[in-house]
Write a protein that holds these residues in place. Structure first.
Motif, PDB file in Angstrom:
ATOM      1  N   GLY A 280      35.074 -25.464  37.982  1.00 66.55           N
ATOM      2  CA  GLY A 280      33.861 -25.383  37.173  1.00 66.55           C
ATOM      3  C   GLY A 280      32.628 -25.797  37.965  1.00 66.55           C
ATOM      4  N   ALA A 281      32.768 -26.861  38.767  1.00 66.69           N
ATOM      5  CA  ALA A 281      31.647 -27.320  39.598  1.00 66.69           C
ATOM      6  C   ALA A 281      31.255 -26.240  40.602  1.00 66.69           C
ATOM      7  CB  ALA A 281      32.031 -28.609  40.323  1.00 66.69           C
ATOM      8  N   MET A 282      32.240 -25.539  41.133  1.00 65.63           N
ATOM      9  CA  MET A 282      31.960 -24.466  42.093  1.00 65.63           C
ATOM     10  C   MET A 282      31.127 -23.356  41.440  1.00 65.63           C
ATOM     11  SD  MET A 282      35.752 -24.451  43.829  1.00 65.63           S
ATOM     12  CE  MET A 282      35.653 -22.813  44.516  1.00 65.63           C
ATOM     13  N   GLU A 283      31.469 -23.011  40.207  1.00 62.35           N
ATOM     14  CA  GLU A 283      30.692 -21.986  39.495  1.00 62.35           C
ATOM     15  C   GLU A 283      29.242 -22.433  39.309  1.00 62.35           C
ATOM     16  OE1 GLU A 283      32.280 -20.556  35.863  1.00 62.35           O
ATOM     17  OE2 GLU A 283      34.062 -19.654  36.782  1.00 62.35           O
ATOM     18  N   ALA A 284      29.065 -23.700  38.937  1.00 64.46           N
ATOM     19  CA  ALA A 284      27.707 -24.216  38.729  1.00 64.46           C
ATOM     20  C   ALA A 284      26.925 -24.218  40.036  1.00 64.46           C
ATOM     21  CB  ALA A 284      27.778 -25.632  38.145  1.00 64.46           C
ATOM     22  N   LEU A 300      32.674 -30.988  48.902  1.00 65.94           N
ATOM     23  CA  LEU A 300      33.415 -30.945  47.633  1.00 65.94           C
ATOM     24  C   LEU A 300      34.810 -31.526  47.823  1.00 65.94           C
ATOM     25  CD1 LEU A 300      33.488 -30.099  44.670  1.00 65.94           C
ATOM     26  CD2 LEU A 300      34.184 -27.806  45.397  1.00 65.94           C
ATOM     27  N   ILE A 301      35.110 -32.564  47.035  1.00 68.86           N
ATOM     28  CA  ILE A 301      36.404 -33.249  47.070  1.00 68.86           C
ATOM     29  C   ILE A 301      37.089 -33.085  45.719  1.00 68.86           C
ATOM     30  CG2 ILE A 301      37.548 -35.496  47.280  1.00 68.86           C
ATOM     31  CD1 ILE A 301      35.213 -36.379  49.067  1.00 68.86           C
ATOM     32  N   SER A 302      38.387 -32.804  45.743  1.00 67.07           N
ATOM     33  CA  SER A 302      39.123 -32.617  44.493  1.00 67.07           C
ATOM     34  C   SER A 302      40.462 -33.346  44.548  1.00 67.07           C
ATOM     35  CB  SER A 302      39.352 -31.117  44.239  1.00 67.07           C
ATOM     36  OG  SER A 302      39.952 -30.914  42.966  1.00 67.07           O
ATOM     37  N   PHE A 303      41.098 -33.429  43.387  1.00 67.54           N
ATOM     38  CA  PHE A 303      42.434 -34.027  43.260  1.00 67.54           C
ATOM     39  C   PHE A 303      43.349 -33.058  42.505  1.00 67.54           C
ATOM     40  CE2 PHE A 303      39.525 -37.579  43.590  1.00 67.54           C
ATOM     41  CZ  PHE A 303      40.163 -38.450  44.458  1.00 67.54           C
ATOM     42  N   ASP A 304      44.600 -33.109  42.796  1.00 69.96           N
ATOM     43  CA  ASP A 304      45.727 -32.349  42.224  1.00 69.96           C
ATOM     44  C   ASP A 304      46.385 -31.491  43.279  1.00 69.96           C
ATOM     45  OD1 ASP A 304      45.454 -33.470  39.762  1.00 69.96           O
ATOM     46  OD2 ASP A 304      44.876 -31.644  38.705  1.00 69.96           O
ATOM     47  N   ALA A 305      45.594 -30.649  43.979  1.00 68.74           N
ATOM     48  CA  ALA A 305      46.127 -29.784  45.040  1.00 68.74           C
ATOM     49  C   ALA A 305      47.135 -28.774  44.508  1.00 68.74           C
ATOM     50  CB  ALA A 305      46.733 -30.625  46.167  1.00 68.74           C
ATOM     51  N   VAL A 306      46.778 -28.111  43.389  1.00 66.27           N
ATOM     52  CA  VAL A 306      47.607 -26.999  42.929  1.00 66.27           C
ATOM     53  C   VAL A 306      47.357 -25.803  43.835  1.00 66.27           C
ATOM     54  CG1 VAL A 306      47.602 -27.811  40.551  1.00 66.27           C
ATOM     55  CG2 VAL A 306      45.862 -26.169  41.285  1.00 66.27           C
ATOM     56  N   GLU A 311      44.219 -22.600  47.996  1.00 65.70           N
ATOM     57  CA  GLU A 311      43.641 -21.343  48.491  1.00 65.70           C
ATOM     58  C   GLU A 311      42.147 -21.528  48.759  1.00 65.70           C
ATOM     59  OE1 GLU A 311      46.120 -17.597  46.819  1.00 65.70           O
ATOM     60  OE2 GLU A 311      44.998 -18.701  45.281  1.00 65.70           O
ATOM     61  N   TYR A 312      41.473 -22.289  47.876  1.00 67.31           N
ATOM     62  CA  TYR A 312      40.052 -22.584  48.095  1.00 67.31           C
ATOM     63  C   TYR A 312      39.848 -23.498  49.302  1.00 67.31           C
ATOM     64  CZ  TYR A 312      38.727 -20.461  43.617  1.00 67.31           C
ATOM     65  OH  TYR A 312      38.498 -19.574  42.600  1.00 67.31           O
ATOM     66  N   VAL A 313      40.792 -24.403  49.526  1.00 63.02           N
ATOM     67  CA  VAL A 313      40.723 -25.242  50.726  1.00 63.02           C
ATOM     68  C   VAL A 313      40.884 -24.367  51.963  1.00 63.02           C
ATOM     69  CG1 VAL A 313      41.777 -27.155  51.995  1.00 63.02           C
ATOM     70  CG2 VAL A 313      41.589 -27.283  49.503  1.00 63.02           C
ATOM     71  N   LEU A 314      41.831 -23.450  51.923  1.00 59.64           N
ATOM     72  CA  LEU A 314      42.055 -22.533  53.045  1.00 59.64           C
ATOM     73  C   LEU A 314      40.810 -21.709  53.350  1.00 59.64           C
ATOM     74  CD1 LEU A 314      44.009 -21.226  55.110  1.00 59.64           C
ATOM     75  CD2 LEU A 314      44.687 -19.634  53.288  1.00 59.64           C
ATOM     76  N   SER A 315      40.120 -21.266  52.297  1.00 57.64           N
ATOM     77  CA  SER A 315      38.923 -20.444  52.493  1.00 57.64           C
ATOM     78  C   SER A 315      37.687 -21.277  52.820  1.00 57.64           C
ATOM     79  CB  SER A 315      38.647 -19.609  51.238  1.00 57.64           C
ATOM     80  OG  SER A 315      38.245 -20.441  50.156  1.00 57.64           O
ATOM     81  N   GLY A 316      37.813 -22.620  52.748  1.00 54.11           N
ATOM     82  CA  GLY A 316      36.706 -23.495  53.090  1.00 54.11           C
ATOM     83  C   GLY A 316      35.797 -23.851  51.936  1.00 54.11           C
ATOM     84  N   LYS A 317      36.131 -23.429  50.718  1.00 51.73           N
ATOM     85  CA  LYS A 317      35.293 -23.739  49.554  1.00 51.73           C
ATOM     86  C   LYS A 317      35.422 -25.203  49.134  1.00 51.73           C
ATOM     87  CE  LYS A 317      33.425 -19.692  48.501  1.00 51.73           C
ATOM     88  NZ  LYS A 317      31.959 -19.499  48.415  1.00 51.73           N
ATOM     89  N   ILE A 318      36.637 -25.738  49.200  1.00 52.35           N
ATOM     90  CA  ILE A 318      36.884 -27.149  48.911  1.00 52.35           C
ATOM     91  C   ILE A 318      37.169 -27.838  50.234  1.00 52.35           C
ATOM     92  CG2 ILE A 318      38.420 -28.806  47.785  1.00 52.35           C
ATOM     93  CD1 ILE A 318      38.847 -26.788  45.548  1.00 52.35           C
TER      94      ILE A 318
END
Length: 388
Positions: A280-284, A300-306, A311-318
């Motif tokens: 959601g933060a990424m959309e904003a 951008l830092i996140s938790f859970d790693a589903v 995939e977003y980490v791989l693409s560099g978004k997270i």
């Protein structure tokens, strides 16, 4: 040797008079709070390398004899009161329980999705106890207010397991807890950010931080905030601008992030307490024209790693994602087998193995609280090895 014949079926139910499809969270107003001064990272049989984020009493089932000489022709009944279905992580946790305590594996499982309504969750637990189940699994929405449920379970001889989030009670009221070291997760994120900024030559810069937090009162929110706050205190140039309740959902994550952007404009670091909030933060951020992730203006830092977030980490978004492993059910089954064979669960608190992921291969290890943990740079091979 006796063979267990356990009749199993899954009851996906609303627990008698409950109708939960339209339930809302209670007591989760979006209030801005100051950084807290004032709780678990560890489990799954994936192929991810050991992260080193272990609790003091990691679950060890190596000495459990998994033969079938327990009871003859006895049905083991289990009630499971789940938080809800607010995130991909939660859905994976539910699937783990449903798969483990399935018909084929020989269990009768009664399941309730509480839709993040704490009152309904506790009522459902009481009804399961009244139905004289053998075991009750609780993933508590909030930590408090469980005394009556736990007392009723003990009086009825129902053995209780707590997973994921914790309950504020004397540990004698339940058999064992299995889950994540939320405070360690928060510390891991802080240690990574510290090392990341140093690698980028930004360790002396003033760093502004906002947190899209989890549900108010949840153990995950308390722990991650407490752990990360240690690094805010440690680094005088870090400023936490605000923390608001994102309810662990994409929708609330976007709404809170929009509020932060309007109020603060440029923000150096966004910490989201789960992946759905991060989406959601990424959309904003996208809609505001603010770059983030690798090479972006915002870390951008996140938790859970589903899987989807990795995939977003791989693409560099997270930039970094810290695992909260949802696959605790197999550990509970091992504990139940131990109890059914006349043994005891060794440890009350059992942390599950978890890993730490990053987009760039520039932080190799992180150190905090006397631990050294390896950062895993996400690749296609890492993604293929994931169980969820």
């Amino acid at each position: 040797m006796k063979i267990i014949y356990l009749l199993a079926y899954i009851m996906i139910m609303s627990v008698c008079t409950f109708s939960l499809s339209g339930c809302n969270r209670s007591g989760t107003a979006d209030v801005e709070v100051a950084p807290e001064d004032n709780v678990p990272i560890n489990s799954n049989p994936t192929k991810i390398p050991d992260s080193g984020l272990h609790g003091k009493q990691d679950w060890d089932s190596s000495n459990i004899e998994l033969d079938s000489d327990i009871h003859d022709a006895e049905i083991i009944t289990i009630g499971f009161v789940q938080v809800g279905h607010e995130s991909a992580w939660r859905e994976a946790a539910t699937e783990s329980v449903l798969d483990t305590f399935s018909r084929d594996n020989g269990y009768e499982l009664m399941f309730i999705d509480s839709d993040n309504n704490s009152d309904y969750q506790k009522q459902a637990a009481m009804q399961f106890i009244e139905q004289k189940i053998d075991y009750l699994i609780i993933d508590p929405i909030v930590t408090g207010g469980w005394d009556n449920v736990l007392k009723a379970a003990k009086e009825a001889g129902v053995k209780v397991f707590v997973i994921d989030r914790t309950i504020d009670c004397d540990e004698s009221m339940y058999e064992a807890w299995f889950g994540s070291d939320f405070e360690a997760e928060g510390e891991a994120a802080g240690a990574w950010l510290e090392a990341y900024l140093k690698d980028k030559g930004r360790e002396k810069e003033d760093i502004s931080i906002v947190t899209v937090a989890g549900t108010k009162g949840s153990a995950a929110r308390k722990g991650r905030t407490k752990g990360f706050s240690k690094y805010i205190k440690k680094n005088d140039n870090w400023t936490k601008l605000a923390e608001k309740d994102g309810e662990f959902t994409k929708e609330s994550g976007k709404r809170i992030m929009e509020e932060f952007i309007i109020k603060y404009g440029k923000i150096d670091v966004v910490v989201c307490h789960n992946d759905n909030e991060a989406w959601g933060a990424m959309e904003a951020l996208d809609e505001a024209g603010i770059t983030y992730g690798m090479g972006g203006d915002t870390i951008l830092i996140s938790f859970d790693a589903v899987y989807e977030s990795l995939e977003y980490v791989l693409s560099g978004k997270i930039n970094a994602d810290f695992e909260c492993n949802p696959l605790s059910a197999p550990y509970i089954e091992d504990a139940i087998r131990r109890i059914e064979s006349g043994r005891h669960v060794v440890s009350k608190t059992n942390y599950i193995d978890e890993a730490c992921f990053q987009a760039e291969n520039n932080v190799y290890t992180i150190e905090y609280a006397g631990r050294t943990s390896k950062m895993i740079t996400v690749t296609e091979q890492v993604l293929k090895s994931r169980a969820y």
